[in-house]
Design an enzyme around this catalytic site. Structure first.
Site, PDB file in Angstrom:
ATOM      1  N   HIS A 163       0.820  -1.213   0.000  1.00  0.00           N
ATOM      2  CA  HIS A 163       0.000   0.000   0.000  1.00  0.00           C
ATOM      3  C   HIS A 163       0.861   1.274   0.000  1.00  0.00           C
ATOM      4  O   HIS A 163       2.019   1.268   0.425  1.00  0.00           O
ATOM      5  CB  HIS A 163      -0.910   0.003   1.229  1.00  0.00           C
ATOM      6  CG  HIS A 163      -0.143   0.032   2.515  1.00  0.00           C
ATOM      7  ND1 HIS A 163       0.375   1.180   3.063  1.00  0.00           N
ATOM      8  CD2 HIS A 163       0.221  -0.957   3.340  1.00  0.00           C
ATOM      9  CE1 HIS A 163       1.019   0.907   4.163  1.00  0.00           C
ATOM     10  NE2 HIS A 163       0.962  -0.390   4.365  1.00  0.00           N
ATOM     11  N   ASN A 176       2.267   5.618   8.800  1.00  0.00           N
ATOM     12  CA  ASN A 176       3.630   5.579   8.222  1.00  0.00           C
ATOM     13  C   ASN A 176       4.238   6.968   8.355  1.00  0.00           C
ATOM     14  O   ASN A 176       5.379   7.146   8.754  1.00  0.00           O
ATOM     15  CB  ASN A 176       3.624   5.224   6.733  1.00  0.00           C
ATOM     16  CG  ASN A 176       3.247   3.779   6.442  1.00  0.00           C
ATOM     17  OD1 ASN A 176       2.592   3.497   5.444  1.00  0.00           O
ATOM     18  ND2 ASN A 176       3.649   2.850   7.296  1.00  0.00           N
ATOM     19  N   GLY A 218       0.572  -2.298  12.118  1.00  0.00           N
ATOM     20  CA  GLY A 218       0.038  -3.665  12.186  1.00  0.00           C
ATOM     21  C   GLY A 218      -1.365  -3.743  11.645  1.00  0.00           C
ATOM     22  O   GLY A 218      -1.651  -3.303  10.539  1.00  0.00           O
ATOM     23  N   ARG A 249      -6.038   0.729   3.832  1.00  0.00           N
ATOM     24  CA  ARG A 249      -4.890   1.285   3.096  1.00  0.00           C
ATOM     25  C   ARG A 249      -4.525   0.422   1.889  1.00  0.00           C
ATOM     26  O   ARG A 249      -4.104   0.945   0.840  1.00  0.00           O
ATOM     27  CB  ARG A 249      -3.696   1.497   4.036  1.00  0.00           C
ATOM     28  CG  ARG A 249      -3.188   0.283   4.807  1.00  0.00           C
ATOM     29  CD  ARG A 249      -2.203   0.760   5.885  1.00  0.00           C
ATOM     30  NE  ARG A 249      -1.486  -0.289   6.602  1.00  0.00           N
ATOM     31  CZ  ARG A 249      -1.937  -0.920   7.686  1.00  0.00           C
ATOM     32  NH1 ARG A 249      -3.165  -0.646   8.145  1.00  0.00           N
ATOM     33  NH2 ARG A 249      -1.199  -1.827   8.302  1.00  0.00           N
ATOM     34  N   GLU A 300      -1.638  -6.891   7.435  1.00  0.00           N
ATOM     35  CA  GLU A 300      -0.294  -6.682   7.974  1.00  0.00           C
ATOM     36  C   GLU A 300      -0.086  -7.593   9.187  1.00  0.00           C
ATOM     37  O   GLU A 300      -1.055  -7.996   9.842  1.00  0.00           O
ATOM     38  CB  GLU A 300      -0.126  -5.192   8.355  1.00  0.00           C
ATOM     39  CG  GLU A 300       1.238  -4.823   8.931  1.00  0.00           C
ATOM     40  CD  GLU A 300       2.407  -5.200   8.024  1.00  0.00           C
ATOM     41  OE1 GLU A 300       2.649  -6.420   7.831  1.00  0.00           O
ATOM     42  OE2 GLU A 300       3.100  -4.298   7.518  1.00  0.00           O
ATOM     43  N   LYS A 333       8.014   4.445  16.419  1.00  0.00           N
ATOM     44  CA  LYS A 333       9.119   3.498  16.188  1.00  0.00           C
ATOM     45  C   LYS A 333      10.420   3.999  16.799  1.00  0.00           C
ATOM     46  O   LYS A 333      11.188   3.223  17.376  1.00  0.00           O
ATOM     47  CB  LYS A 333       9.278   3.217  14.685  1.00  0.00           C
ATOM     48  CG  LYS A 333       8.122   2.369  14.154  1.00  0.00           C
ATOM     49  CD  LYS A 333       8.146   2.143  12.649  1.00  0.00           C
ATOM     50  CE  LYS A 333       6.902   1.350  12.247  1.00  0.00           C
ATOM     51  NZ  LYS A 333       6.673   1.235  10.821  1.00  0.00           N
ATOM     52  N   ARG A 337      12.354  -7.117  12.028  1.00  0.00           N
ATOM     53  CA  ARG A 337      12.872  -7.784  10.830  1.00  0.00           C
ATOM     54  C   ARG A 337      13.269  -9.239  11.004  1.00  0.00           C
ATOM     55  O   ARG A 337      13.532  -9.920  10.028  1.00  0.00           O
ATOM     56  CB  ARG A 337      14.055  -6.993  10.257  1.00  0.00           C
ATOM     57  CG  ARG A 337      13.669  -5.667   9.630  1.00  0.00           C
ATOM     58  CD  ARG A 337      12.778  -5.842   8.411  1.00  0.00           C
ATOM     59  NE  ARG A 337      12.203  -4.581   7.964  1.00  0.00           N
ATOM     60  CZ  ARG A 337      10.981  -4.150   8.312  1.00  0.00           C
ATOM     61  NH1 ARG A 337      10.208  -4.894   9.093  1.00  0.00           N
ATOM     62  NH2 ARG A 337      10.520  -3.004   7.874  1.00  0.00           N
ATOM     63  N   HIS A 361       0.626  -5.625   2.388  1.00  0.00           N
ATOM     64  CA  HIS A 361       1.409  -4.874   3.378  1.00  0.00           C
ATOM     65  C   HIS A 361       2.875  -5.303   3.397  1.00  0.00           C
ATOM     66  O   HIS A 361       3.213  -6.398   2.927  1.00  0.00           O
ATOM     67  CB  HIS A 361       0.783  -5.102   4.749  1.00  0.00           C
ATOM     68  CG  HIS A 361      -0.660  -4.726   4.760  1.00  0.00           C
ATOM     69  ND1 HIS A 361      -1.105  -3.497   5.151  1.00  0.00           N
ATOM     70  CD2 HIS A 361      -1.773  -5.410   4.350  1.00  0.00           C
ATOM     71  CE1 HIS A 361      -2.418  -3.431   5.005  1.00  0.00           C
ATOM     72  NE2 HIS A 361      -2.846  -4.590   4.515  1.00  0.00           N
ATOM     73  N   GLY A 362       3.680  -4.454   4.023  1.00  0.00           N
ATOM     74  CA  GLY A 362       5.109  -4.726   4.096  1.00  0.00           C
ATOM     75  C   GLY A 362       5.413  -6.158   4.502  1.00  0.00           C
ATOM     76  O   GLY A 362       6.130  -6.883   3.797  1.00  0.00           O
TER      77      GLY A 362
END
Ligand code: 2PG
Length: 323
Positions: A77, A83, A90, A126, A180, A191, A208, A250-251
């Site tokens: 997205h 963001n 999430g 999104r 997500e 973050k 990650r 999503h990511g």
């Protein structure tokens, strides 16, 4: 590090991919039996909803055989309001910023000559906004319509009674499995502040690593168990039947799907970063996913050069718009 070099093309999203440098990833396409029954009913409903849609499979002929290939486009997205604020998002359902809207439209331009027969998105707005905005740019001018199969009433009340209209539609199937990664107690936290509080390394690990979940949240591995199962059970059968598929998600749900498509190991996937609003193209052929990087733009000849059938599709669209 070898992995970082190896996956550089995927990480350099938005850069030109080299048509000649494709990698083909062997893939067995048998549907896992465990989740088959669970999804059986839902699968039938989806097929019922989209069975009337013109699949426009691409056929390529060569001297010896006729093969069918299909395309898979993945899009993370566009930028969301969280963001922009650098908050863990999430499963919180946050819309796009104006920049995210523009990214989605730009992504749409980049895929505007690539066929799309069916769209899968997460349940989150999104991803849905991104898919819808991207499709406003498509030259085929079909209308994406969200399929509502959640109840008998929803199905009845969203019936379309014109075959002609249906043919000009693209079904949009929404699935929570593509959401997500659920970020647990990090959702809504900043973050940077979280990194200051718990240490950069810990937060990097939560964000990650493959198998370390954030507090009360899903690890990438847990996210991948539902996202990849969904991909295998619902998206691969579409590709196998010749349909061209767009997935807006999503990511992390996409990182897990790319891990599966490109056979990355748990170390390699930690280096995989996806930018917002950048489409990634795969050709699905004979059970293999061939990564084609990110289409640069509708006028970029290289996008079409690697596939004769995509070139033919583009020609047809050009003819349509001149008539
Ligand atoms: O906040 C999130 O939901 C994700 C994606 O934006 O964050 P991360 O960069 O940690 O994957």
């Amino acid at each position: 590090m070898a992995a970082a070099v190896k996956y550089q093309p995927t990480r350099l999203l938005g850069h030109v991919f080299a048509p000649g440098s494709s990698r083909s990833f062997g893939r067995s396409l048998s549907m896992p039996s465990a989740s088959r029954n669970t999804h059986h009913h839902k699968l039938n409903l989806i097929h019922a909803s989209i069975s009337h849609v013109d699949p426009t499979p691409l056929s390529i002929s060569d001297d010896s055989s006729t093969e069918t290939e299909s395309t898979l486009i993945l899009i993370r997205h566009g930028e969301s309001l969280w963001n922009e604020k650098n908050l863990f998002t999430g499963c919180c359902d946050v819309p796009l910023t104006m920049r995210g809207v523009e990214e989605a439209i730009e992504a749409g331009k980049r895929i505007s000559y690539i066929p799309v027969d069916v769209i899968f998105t997460s349940k989150l707005i999104r991803a849905q906004m991104t898919a819808m905005l991207a499709m406003t740019q498509h030259h085929r001018k079909k209308v994406p319509i969200i399929i509502h199969n959640e109840s008998e009433q929803a199905k009845t009340w969203t019936q379309v009674y014109s075959e002609k209209t249906t043919k000009q539609s693209i079904p949009v199937i929404t699935a929570w499995q593509l959401n997500e990664r659920m970020y647990g107690e990090l959702q809504g936290l900043n973050k940077e502040e979280t990194a200051e509080r718990y240490g950069k390394e810990k937060v990097y690990e939560w964000r990650r690593s493959f198998d370390i979940p954030p507090p009360q949240g899903e690890s990438l591995e847990m996210c991948s168990q539902r996202a990849v199962a969904y991909f295998k059970d619902f998206i691969e059968p579409q590709l196998r039947s010749g349909k061209h598929v767009l997935v807006a998600a999503h990511g992390n749900s996409l990182r897990s799907i790319i891990m599966y498509l490109e056979k990355l190991n748990s170390q390699e996937v930690t280096n995989l970063e996806l930018s917002t609003g950048i489409p990634l193209l795969y050709i699905y052929k004979e059970g293999n996913f061939i990564s084609r990087g990110s289409p640069v733009g509708p006028t970029e000849a290289g996008v079409y050069a690697f596939s004769q059938s995509l070139a033919v599709y583009r020609e047809q669209l050009d003819e349509m718009s001149h008539n």
